[in-house]
Scaffold this active site. Structure first.
Site, mmCIF file in Angstrom:
data_model
loop_
_atom_site.group_PDB
_atom_site.id
_atom_site.type_symbol
_atom_site.label_atom_id
_atom_site.label_comp_id
_atom_site.label_asym_id
_atom_site.label_seq_id
_atom_site.Cartn_x
_atom_site.Cartn_y
_atom_site.Cartn_z
ATOM 1 C CG HIS A 30 -0.310 0.426 2.499
ATOM 2 N ND1 HIS A 30 -0.130 1.738 2.861
ATOM 3 C CD2 HIS A 30 0.190 -0.302 3.529
ATOM 4 C CE1 HIS A 30 0.444 1.801 4.052
ATOM 5 N NE2 HIS A 30 0.662 0.583 4.477
ATOM 6 C CB CYS A 31 1.129 4.245 -1.830
ATOM 7 S SG CYS A 31 -0.446 4.562 -2.633
ATOM 8 C CB ALA A 32 0.032 8.115 1.047
#
Length: 618
Positions: free
Chosen positions: A28-30
């Protein structure tokens, strides 16, 4: 989002993308879950987009991206509980890009990072105990000393077990299975077999034994292989027996396999190197000294130093001295000197807190592991400068015929053991040369890290907001891009909130508000900050830059930190971002826009960091 059941959301997403068996990887990213699907046609995109908590779905870069927003870490954490896709630590510690050696250094440093403070504390503890015995304050035979020595040395002795935990996180293996494999390597009976020297066989196959205590590379390799083995077994075993049979088979396979492969390979290489160096001492002591002094810490890094131990011990038993010990003193103290230079030169308080005690333990006890893995290796140049200093100092020690008359940890406090054979004065010249070279090169040419809480003096203070409004500052200087025009479907749609894009003209990124860091990706590309007034701001450096795995990004803050408007959040190497093919546009959005009266962009054309960029009506 407060009413969202994140466990259910994670389960529903996993189900609607075709189940766990259709997912190759998940990170996942932000703001979004990034899934790699084996067959995207199996994913029910319309159903996923309607799930409570999901903003939208997009497909880019070979990934199936489920946009969740600020709460994506919670969804990812729940996903890790119901699937094989690891934890927050596992996905954030993905290897960086670059050449093979740099990736290896990044991997080893990342695996050691969680245990830096215990390593530094134990190393300093050992230094104090060494000092106590040197000055006659304690005797090694005293029971009190034995107990304290065990406390100080346990972490180093059982290092493979501790490394198994962090390596398992990185390689997505079961932590407890990895610990069981590591524990077997340092099990008393295995240690006894290695010390006995008699032939060892497993099912009729010869096994070359070595000591795995304090070793590093063998368990990292073993856990790396363990991750693949576990995933293979998970796929082929029936669910009814999978839970107990996977760890059973993993331990039963990996322990003998490690002993039969890593042991022989390591022993063969280290024995060959040690005999080669020993032969060189006979006709070119300066060259042998340069090799030992320059490469000793590299040997330790790969566990190859064990090949020298039998030769050193044999020399002490037959000759009552070992000339191979001499060049090791400059090698160890050069690395300690590089750590000391970092402690004095770095503007990062966090780095100094590791470097200072690590340098002390290196100088006084010859224990360099805390500083090697927490300071010199991650920064690279100090490690190289230590090698250079060790090589020159080792060559000088070799020419002087310096040797040890006792088996000691090379350090300042153990120097008396080197005073009886060879020229002690020449050894001191070699030590001084090694220390000065490593220290001065690191001090003047080493990496100059930014301060953890650096605040730009040029950034103007935020204006006083009128009652009921908050001013959000520009995080970077550059050309303004309307959010609707940025090259990211999710941000451009406004789904993440209102905001602005800025094409940066500089490498520094600053906090747009005063508040608390609620999210800070370890990849360094995105930061979520909740202002003192309740405004939630996301600063996203570049578009799709999560794919860079942190390369080119240097975070200056961490989750939970207090930041002031204008304080440095991170630095980014824009040239690397462009070279990797990504857009450098920095996006700033107010993620709780729906809870506010209005979010109005204030600037056009060009903005300077620290000037008002958004006006938020509460």
């Amino acid at each position: 989002m407060a009413s969202v059941d994140y466990r259910s959301l994670a389960a529903d997403i996993l189900k609607e993308v075709g189940g766990e068996e259709n997912v190759s990887s998940a990170v996942h990213c932000a703001t979004r879950l990034r899934l790699r699907l084996k067959d995207e046609s199996l994913a029910n995109t319309e159903t996923i987009e309607k799930l409570p908590g999901v903003i939208t779905v997009m497909k880019a870069g070979g990934q199936y991206q489920v946009v969740v927003g600020d709460n994506v870490p919670r969804v990812f954490a729940e996903l890790g509980k119901i699937s094989r896709f690891g934890t927050e630590d596992a996905q954030e510690d993905a290897p960086a890009k670059g050449n093979l050696f740099n990736r290896f250094i990044d991997m080893v440093s990342g695996i050691f990072t969680p245990m830096l403070w215990p390593l530094a504390g134990s190393g300093l503890f050992k230094a104090f105990l060494t000092m106590a015995t040197t000055f006659g304050w304690a005797q090694p035979t005293d029971q009190t000393y034995v107990i304290l020595s065990a406390a100080a040395d346990a972490l180093f002795y059982f290092l493979p077990v501790f490394l198994a935990v962090t390596a398992a996180r990185r390689f997505k293996a079961n932590q407890f299975t990895a610990m069981a494999v590591a524990a077997a390597l340092v099990y008393p009976s295995i240690i006894a077999l290695a010390a006995d020297g008699k032939p060892v066989h497993f099912a009729g196959i010869p096994v070359v034994m070595m000591s795995y205590t304090s070793s590093v590379i063998p368990i990292i390799v073993a856990v790396w292989l363990l991750g693949y083995l576990e995933r293979f077994l998970q796929q082929i075993l029936p669910s009814a027996i999978r839970n107990f049979l996977v760890p059973l088979l993993s331990i039963a396979i990996m322990v003998p396999l490690t002993l039969m492969t890593v042991g022989p390979v390591t022993t063969f290489i280290s024995t060959g190197i040690s005999h080669g160096v020993s032969a060189i001492f006979g006709f070119a002591p300066w060259l042998a000294g340069a090799i030992m002094g320059g490469l000793w810490q590299v040997f330790v890094l790969f566990g190859l130093h064990w090949g020298f131990v039998p030769l050193m011990a044999n020399d002490l038993a037959t000759l009552h001295y070992s000339i191979m010990f001499g060049p090791v003193v400059p090698a160890v103290l050069a690395q300690a000197a590089a750590m000391l230079a970092v402690a004095l030169r770095s503007k990062s308080a966090k780095r100094r807190e590791v470097a200072a005690p690590a340098a002390l333990s290196g100088f006084l006890a010859g224990v360099t592991e805390p500083g090697i893995y927490g300071v010199n290796l991650p920064l690279k140049k100090p490690f190289y400068f230590g090698i250079a200093g060790g090589a020159i100092g080792g060559a000088i020690a070799g020419m002087g015929g310096s040797a040890a008359t006792a088996f000691v940890f090379p350090s300042l406090l153990s120097l008396p053991a080197f005073s009886q054979v060879g020229s002690f004065a020449v050894l001191m010249i070699g030590v001084l040369a090694a220390v000065l070279i490593a220290f001065l090169l690191t001090f003047f040419f080493g990496p100059r890290e930014q301060a953890d809480d650096a605040v730009t003096a040029a950034a103007p203070a935020a204006p006083v907001a009128t009652p009921g409004s908050v001013t959000v500052l520009a995080p970077v200087s550059g050309a303004v891009v309307a959010l609707a025009d940025v090259q990211d479907k999710v941000f451009a749609s406004g789904a993440m909130g209102a905001g602005v894009g800025i094409v940066p003209e500089e490498d520094a990124v600053y906090s747009p508000v005063s508040g608390t860091v609620k999210a800070a990706m370890k990849t360094g590309h995105a930061y979520g900050i909740k202002s003192d007034d309740g405004v939630e701001v996301l600063v996203h450096i570049g578009i799709d830059t999560v794919q860079m795995k942190g390369e080119g990004f240097a975070p200056a803050v961490a989750r939970g930190d207090r930041v002031e408007a204008g304080q440095l959040l991170a630095t980014v190497d824009r040239a690397k971002v462009l070279e990797a093919g990504y857009d450098t546009t920095t996006l700033m959005v107010v993620t709780n826009t729906k809870d506010l009266t209005a979010v109005v962009p204030l600037g056009a054309g060009r903005l300077t960091h620290g000037v008002p960029a958004l006006d938020v009506e509460l």
